[in-house]
Motif scaffolding. Structure first.
Motif, mmCIF file in Angstrom:
data_model
loop_
_atom_site.group_PDB
_atom_site.id
_atom_site.type_symbol
_atom_site.label_atom_id
_atom_site.label_comp_id
_atom_site.label_asym_id
_atom_site.label_seq_id
_atom_site.Cartn_x
_atom_site.Cartn_y
_atom_site.Cartn_z
ATOM 1 N N SER A 33 -3.742 -0.420 15.521
ATOM 2 C CA SER A 33 -2.602 -1.123 14.940
ATOM 3 C C SER A 33 -1.595 -1.528 16.016
ATOM 4 O O SER A 33 -1.101 -2.664 16.031
ATOM 5 C CB SER A 33 -1.925 -0.232 13.894
ATOM 6 O OG SER A 33 -0.834 -0.898 13.296
ATOM 7 N N GLU A 34 -1.309 -0.624 16.949
ATOM 8 C CA GLU A 34 -0.359 -0.924 18.009
ATOM 9 C C GLU A 34 -0.906 -1.984 18.957
ATOM 10 O O GLU A 34 -0.163 -2.847 19.440
ATOM 11 C CB GLU A 34 -0.016 0.354 18.786
ATOM 12 C CG GLU A 34 0.890 0.134 19.993
ATOM 13 C CD GLU A 34 2.197 -0.583 19.651
ATOM 14 O OE1 GLU A 34 2.700 -1.322 20.522
ATOM 15 O OE2 GLU A 34 2.702 -0.410 18.514
ATOM 16 N N ALA A 37 -0.481 -5.293 17.236
ATOM 17 C CA ALA A 37 0.943 -5.637 17.211
ATOM 18 C C ALA A 37 1.421 -6.091 18.595
ATOM 19 O O ALA A 37 2.193 -7.051 18.718
ATOM 20 C CB ALA A 37 1.760 -4.448 16.733
ATOM 21 N N ARG A 46 2.044 -14.264 14.386
ATOM 22 C CA ARG A 46 1.268 -13.291 13.629
ATOM 23 C C ARG A 46 -0.213 -13.655 13.668
ATOM 24 O O ARG A 46 -0.592 -14.815 13.526
ATOM 25 C CB ARG A 46 1.720 -13.274 12.169
ATOM 26 C CG ARG A 46 3.180 -12.925 11.968
ATOM 27 C CD ARG A 46 3.438 -11.444 12.139
ATOM 28 N NE ARG A 46 2.827 -10.649 11.078
ATOM 29 C CZ ARG A 46 2.885 -9.315 11.026
ATOM 30 N NH1 ARG A 46 3.513 -8.641 11.985
ATOM 31 N NH2 ARG A 46 2.334 -8.659 10.036
#
Length: 307
Positions: A33-34, A37, A46
């Motif tokens: 996830s990081e 991101a 995005r």
């Protein structure tokens, strides 16, 4: 922006699920996830839309995934090809779990002493690296390891697995324990006993099969205790009177005369010792190394240890 971030993003793009992407990459979900991101921050847009129910690519994310997929796959392929071609000119890297290293690598030292330049040219030298099974699978897949020595593994894309030998799952008990008088022990006999196992994360596939057998036998989860290392399990059995459950080859490295080993009769499958390599590895020294490992494991007589 870095390669790992883009690998994480492509896995999420394929799976449309962060946990499945993390499992595929053998990373923790927060790490994936990081990484995504951070990539989004570096691009300024995005890549994925995340809700509590689903993950989907944004139009920009779909376009970016299509643009980078080919070059990244080509980069990985070029690295694997170069590493395989260089195998004759470098040490072969042999990854091993702690217990299998202790059990098998002394025999490999005798079989492959690397004493002469001619031997080195024909077979290649090798060096050991301790590594648990999930890390071995990832390292073999990306070319960092030539041969992995591990317990049972499931089929994996791009990974060739050679079974070196099969052994029973065993109960480890004190010699004075009533169970020691039996030729075999069933898991159903252990419903009232405290059971010791080794770390669950070392081989999730083998762990899942053992857990299925334990549930089927009706053993309460509260009766299961994890012991830190393979070589500690027999010591805990000898000093605490509990029962260990472990792949049978523990019997070969056991130094204690006060514990014995009995095959578990109702285990769903035997435990395999495997040598894993990249599916594209065709170098003769890798094949010869695996053949030597198979010969070493084949010489182990487990029946003599289970009497």
């Amino acid at each position: 922006m870095n390669l790992r971030q883009m690998e994480c993003f492509l896995a999420v793009a394929d799976e449309l699920h962060f946990r499945r992407a993390a499992d595929r990459l053998r990373l923790a979900p927060p790490s994936v996830s990081e990484a995504v991101a951070s990539l989004e921050r570096s691009l300024g847009s995005r890549l994925v839309e995340r809700t509590s129910r689903r993950v989907q690519l944004t139009p920009f994310g779909a376009e970016f995934a299509a643009a980078i997929r080919g070059p990244i796959e080509a980069l990985h392929q070029a690295h694997r090809t170069a590493r395989l071609r260089s195998a004759r000119h470098r040490d072969l890297v042999v990854a091993h779990t702690p217990e299998l290293g202790q059990l098998i690598l002394p025999g490999l030292v005798d079989a492959w002493p690397g004493a002469t330049a001619a031997d080195d040219e024909a077979r290649g030298r090798w060096r050991p690296v301790p590594m648990h099974t999930p890390e071995q699978l990832a390292a073999v897949a990306n070319g960092e390891v030539d041969v992995g020595l591990c317990w049972s593994v499931p089929e994996q894309p791009g990974i060739a697995s050679a079974v070196l030998g099969e052994f029973p799952l065993v109960a480890v008990v004190q010699a004075a324990d009533p169970l020691a008088s039996r030729r075999e022990v069933a898991l159903t006999d252990l419903r009232t006993r405290q059971i010791l196992i080794t770390p669950r994360g070392d081989n999730p596939y083998l762990e899942s099969r053992l857990q299925a057998d334990i549930i089927r036998a009706g053993i309460p989860r509260t009766h299961i205790e994890e012991v830190g290392r393979y070589d500690e399990l027999a010591v805990h059995v000898a000093t605490r009177g509990h029962v260990g459950v472990h792949p049978g080859p523990i019997a070969f490295t056991n130094p204690l005369s006060t514990v014995v080993f009995r095959p578990i009769a109702d285990a769903s499958d035997r435990v395999r010792i495997c040598a894993i390599s990249h599916a594209e590895a065709r170098d003769g020294s890798i094949a010869a190394l695996i053949a030597s490992l198979r010969s070493i494991v084949g010489s182990l007589d487990i029946d003599d240890k289970l009497m």
